[in-house]
Design a protein around this motif. Sequence first.
Motif, PDB file in Angstrom:
ATOM      1  N   THR A  10       0.827  -1.205   0.000  1.00  0.00           N
ATOM      2  CA  THR A  10       0.000   0.000   0.000  1.00  0.00           C
ATOM      3  C   THR A  10       0.861   1.253   0.000  1.00  0.00           C
ATOM      4  OG1 THR A  10      -1.744  -1.178   1.202  1.00  0.00           O
ATOM      5  CG2 THR A  10      -1.854   1.220   1.215  1.00  0.00           C
ATOM      6  N   ALA A  11       1.937   1.255   0.759  1.00  0.00           N
ATOM      7  CA  ALA A  11       2.830   2.413   0.814  1.00  0.00           C
ATOM      8  C   ALA A  11       3.494   2.667  -0.537  1.00  0.00           C
ATOM      9  CB  ALA A  11       3.875   2.228   1.901  1.00  0.00           C
ATOM     10  N   VAL A  12       3.917   1.605  -1.225  1.00  0.00           N
ATOM     11  CA  VAL A  12       4.529   1.770  -2.553  1.00  0.00           C
ATOM     12  C   VAL A  12       3.503   2.312  -3.537  1.00  0.00           C
ATOM     13  CG1 VAL A  12       5.517   0.507  -4.510  1.00  0.00           C
ATOM     14  CG2 VAL A  12       6.328   0.057  -2.194  1.00  0.00           C
ATOM     15  N   LEU A  13       2.302   1.736  -3.532  1.00  0.00           N
ATOM     16  CA  LEU A  13       1.240   2.242  -4.416  1.00  0.00           C
ATOM     17  C   LEU A  13       0.872   3.675  -4.067  1.00  0.00           C
ATOM     18  CD1 LEU A  13      -1.058  -0.890  -4.707  1.00  0.00           C
ATOM     19  CD2 LEU A  13       0.393   0.099  -6.484  1.00  0.00           C
ATOM     20  N   ALA A  14       0.864   4.005  -2.790  1.00  0.00           N
ATOM     21  CA  ALA A  14       0.553   5.372  -2.367  1.00  0.00           C
ATOM     22  C   ALA A  14       1.621   6.349  -2.850  1.00  0.00           C
ATOM     23  CB  ALA A  14       0.412   5.444  -0.849  1.00  0.00           C
ATOM     24  N   ALA A  15       2.869   5.932  -2.864  1.00  0.00           N
ATOM     25  CA  ALA A  15       3.939   6.798  -3.383  1.00  0.00           C
ATOM     26  C   ALA A  15       3.722   7.068  -4.869  1.00  0.00           C
ATOM     27  CB  ALA A  15       5.303   6.163  -3.132  1.00  0.00           C
ATOM     28  N   VAL A  16       3.371   6.026  -5.622  1.00  0.00           N
ATOM     29  CA  VAL A  16       3.086   6.201  -7.050  1.00  0.00           C
ATOM     30  C   VAL A  16       1.869   7.104  -7.233  1.00  0.00           C
ATOM     31  CG1 VAL A  16       2.371   5.005  -9.164  1.00  0.00           C
ATOM     32  CG2 VAL A  16       4.135   4.007  -7.696  1.00  0.00           C
ATOM     33  N   GLY A  17       0.811   6.846  -6.466  1.00  0.00           N
ATOM     34  CA  GLY A  17      -0.395   7.672  -6.545  1.00  0.00           C
ATOM     35  C   GLY A  17      -0.134   9.105  -6.138  1.00  0.00           C
ATOM     36  N   GLY A  18       0.707   9.309  -5.132  1.00  0.00           N
ATOM     37  CA  GLY A  18       1.046  10.677  -4.714  1.00  0.00           C
ATOM     38  C   GLY A  18       1.775  11.440  -5.801  1.00  0.00           C
ATOM     39  N   VAL A  19       2.676  10.758  -6.502  1.00  0.00           N
ATOM     40  CA  VAL A  19       3.377  11.403  -7.619  1.00  0.00           C
ATOM     41  C   VAL A  19       2.390  11.751  -8.724  1.00  0.00           C
ATOM     42  CG1 VAL A  19       5.072  11.007  -9.462  1.00  0.00           C
ATOM     43  CG2 VAL A  19       5.611  10.382  -7.104  1.00  0.00           C
ATOM     44  N   LEU A  20       1.496  10.811  -9.047  1.00  0.00           N
ATOM     45  CA  LEU A  20       0.489  11.089 -10.072  1.00  0.00           C
ATOM     46  C   LEU A  20      -0.408  12.262  -9.676  1.00  0.00           C
ATOM     47  CD1 LEU A  20      -0.554   7.487 -11.174  1.00  0.00           C
ATOM     48  CD2 LEU A  20       0.689   9.190 -12.518  1.00  0.00           C
ATOM     49  N   LEU A  21      -0.811  12.302  -8.408  1.00  0.00           N
ATOM     50  CA  LEU A  21      -1.648  13.410  -7.948  1.00  0.00           C
ATOM     51  C   LEU A  21      -0.899  14.741  -8.042  1.00  0.00           C
ATOM     52  CD1 LEU A  21      -4.315  14.395  -6.738  1.00  0.00           C
ATOM     53  CD2 LEU A  21      -3.372  13.905  -4.480  1.00  0.00           C
ATOM     54  N   ALA A  22       0.377  14.740  -7.690  1.00  0.00           N
ATOM     55  CA  ALA A  22       1.173  15.970  -7.795  1.00  0.00           C
ATOM     56  C   ALA A  22       1.275  16.434  -9.244  1.00  0.00           C
ATOM     57  CB  ALA A  22       2.563  15.746  -7.198  1.00  0.00           C
ATOM     58  N   VAL A  23       1.451  15.488 -10.168  1.00  0.00           N
ATOM     59  CA  VAL A  23       1.515  15.847 -11.587  1.00  0.00           C
ATOM     60  C   VAL A  23       0.169  16.378 -12.063  1.00  0.00           C
ATOM     61  CG1 VAL A  23       1.783  14.893 -13.925  1.00  0.00           C
ATOM     62  CG2 VAL A  23       3.409  14.274 -12.119  1.00  0.00           C
ATOM     63  N   ILE A  24      -0.910  15.729 -11.655  1.00  0.00           N
ATOM     64  CA  ILE A  24      -2.247  16.168 -12.064  1.00  0.00           C
ATOM     65  C   ILE A  24      -2.527  17.584 -11.564  1.00  0.00           C
ATOM     66  CG2 ILE A  24      -4.718  15.770 -11.677  1.00  0.00           C
ATOM     67  CD1 ILE A  24      -4.002  12.726 -11.683  1.00  0.00           C
ATOM     68  N   VAL A  25      -2.279  17.814 -10.283  1.00  0.00           N
ATOM     69  CA  VAL A  25      -2.560  19.135  -9.705  1.00  0.00           C
ATOM     70  C   VAL A  25      -1.617  20.185 -10.275  1.00  0.00           C
ATOM     71  CG1 VAL A  25      -2.528  20.476  -7.563  1.00  0.00           C
ATOM     72  CG2 VAL A  25      -3.588  18.219  -7.595  1.00  0.00           C
ATOM     73  N   GLY A  26      -0.341  19.867 -10.392  1.00  0.00           N
ATOM     74  CA  GLY A  26       0.634  20.857 -10.834  1.00  0.00           C
ATOM     75  C   GLY A  26       0.619  21.148 -12.318  1.00  0.00           C
ATOM     76  N   ARG A  27       0.263  20.144 -13.111  1.00  0.00           N
ATOM     77  CA  ARG A  27       0.337  20.334 -14.557  1.00  0.00           C
ATOM     78  C   ARG A  27      -1.025  20.513 -15.202  1.00  0.00           C
ATOM     79  NH1 ARG A  27       2.919  17.370 -19.368  1.00  0.00           N
ATOM     80  NH2 ARG A  27       2.420  18.955 -20.884  1.00  0.00           N
ATOM     81  N   PHE A  28      -1.976  19.655 -14.845  1.00  0.00           N
ATOM     82  CA  PHE A  28      -3.235  19.640 -15.570  1.00  0.00           C
ATOM     83  C   PHE A  28      -4.323  20.493 -14.925  1.00  0.00           C
ATOM     84  CE2 PHE A  28      -1.115  15.653 -16.744  1.00  0.00           C
ATOM     85  CZ  PHE A  28      -1.026  15.868 -18.107  1.00  0.00           C
ATOM     86  N   TRP A  29      -4.282  20.664 -13.614  1.00  0.00           N
ATOM     87  CA  TRP A  29      -5.315  21.463 -12.971  1.00  0.00           C
ATOM     88  C   TRP A  29      -5.022  22.949 -13.054  1.00  0.00           C
ATOM     89  CZ3 TRP A  29      -7.404  18.730  -7.964  1.00  0.00           C
ATOM     90  CH2 TRP A  29      -8.128  17.605  -8.350  1.00  0.00           C
ATOM     91  N   THR A  30      -4.015  23.346 -13.803  1.00  0.00           N
ATOM     92  CA  THR A  30      -3.789  24.766 -14.051  1.00  0.00           C
ATOM     93  C   THR A  30      -4.715  25.261 -15.154  1.00  0.00           C
ATOM     94  OG1 THR A  30      -2.012  24.255 -15.610  1.00  0.00           O
ATOM     95  CG2 THR A  30      -1.385  24.674 -13.304  1.00  0.00           C
ATOM     96  N   GLU A  31      -5.369  24.339 -15.849  1.00  0.00           N
ATOM     97  CA  GLU A  31      -6.338  24.664 -16.887  1.00  0.00           C
ATOM     98  C   GLU A  31      -7.635  23.939 -16.562  1.00  0.00           C
ATOM     99  OE1 GLU A  31      -4.615  23.442 -20.552  1.00  0.00           O
ATOM    100  OE2 GLU A  31      -2.846  24.685 -20.295  1.00  0.00           O
ATOM    101  N   ALA A  32      -8.684  24.334 -17.224  1.00  0.00           N
ATOM    102  CA  ALA A  32      -9.995  23.733 -16.976  1.00  0.00           C
ATOM    103  C   ALA A  32     -10.108  22.390 -17.682  1.00  0.00           C
ATOM    104  CB  ALA A  32     -11.088  24.661 -17.456  1.00  0.00           C
ATOM    105  N   GLY A  33     -10.934  21.532 -17.127  1.00  0.00           N
ATOM    106  CA  GLY A  33     -11.230  20.237 -17.721  1.00  0.00           C
ATOM    107  C   GLY A  33     -12.717  20.151 -18.020  1.00  0.00           C
ATOM    108  N   ASP A  34     -13.253  18.941 -17.899  1.00  0.00           N
ATOM    109  CA  ASP A  34     -14.675  18.735 -18.163  1.00  0.00           C
ATOM    110  C   ASP A  34     -15.560  19.532 -17.210  1.00  0.00           C
ATOM    111  OD1 ASP A  34     -13.988  17.034 -20.179  1.00  0.00           O
ATOM    112  OD2 ASP A  34     -14.678  15.204 -19.188  1.00  0.00           O
TER     113      ASP A  34
END
Length: 165
Positions: A10-34
């Motif tokens: 779970t901790a390893v998966l959480a690290a991967v998920g945390g990185v993905l969340l950081a990328v989503i918030v930092g890169r993609f949530w700077t613009e609008a989506g659906d």
Amino acid sequence: MSPRTRFLLTAVLAAVGGVLLAVIVGRFWTEAGDDLAYWIAGHRLANREPVYPPDPSVAFEPFAFHYVPPVAMLLAPIAAVFAAVPFLIGFRALLLLATWDLAGRRMLDMLALLAFIPLAYSLRVENVEIFMAIAVVYGLARWPWAFMAGALVKVSPGLGLVYLA
């Protein structure tokens, strides 16, 4: 599987998920989506404009609204009160809260869920799939009417009712 192994996985998966969340918030949530399409539809209806433009080619444009009119009717009062940016922030916060709830209200498990690419992608495009998942989970667990609420937005929760019947 031992509790220690389960925690480490779970901790390893959480690290991967945390990185993905950081990328989503930092890169993609700077613009609008659906979510901007939802606000635009509610805003149009609140201003007595057509929700669906008369030109059919607009259906393939960015921020086109592809849902049934009752969804726009639910969004109209919200769009009348909130501007686009506060709506987008609130929508994103609700997406994260729904993901947290799907994970049993445990942060480590929520981050581990985000390692599941379809869920991370749903957060990235800011679509309603996570809310549909909540409707299915709650419909199965304790509130069968949640299937009906989900079926008003998309077909898949309604198909779940047919499957269960």
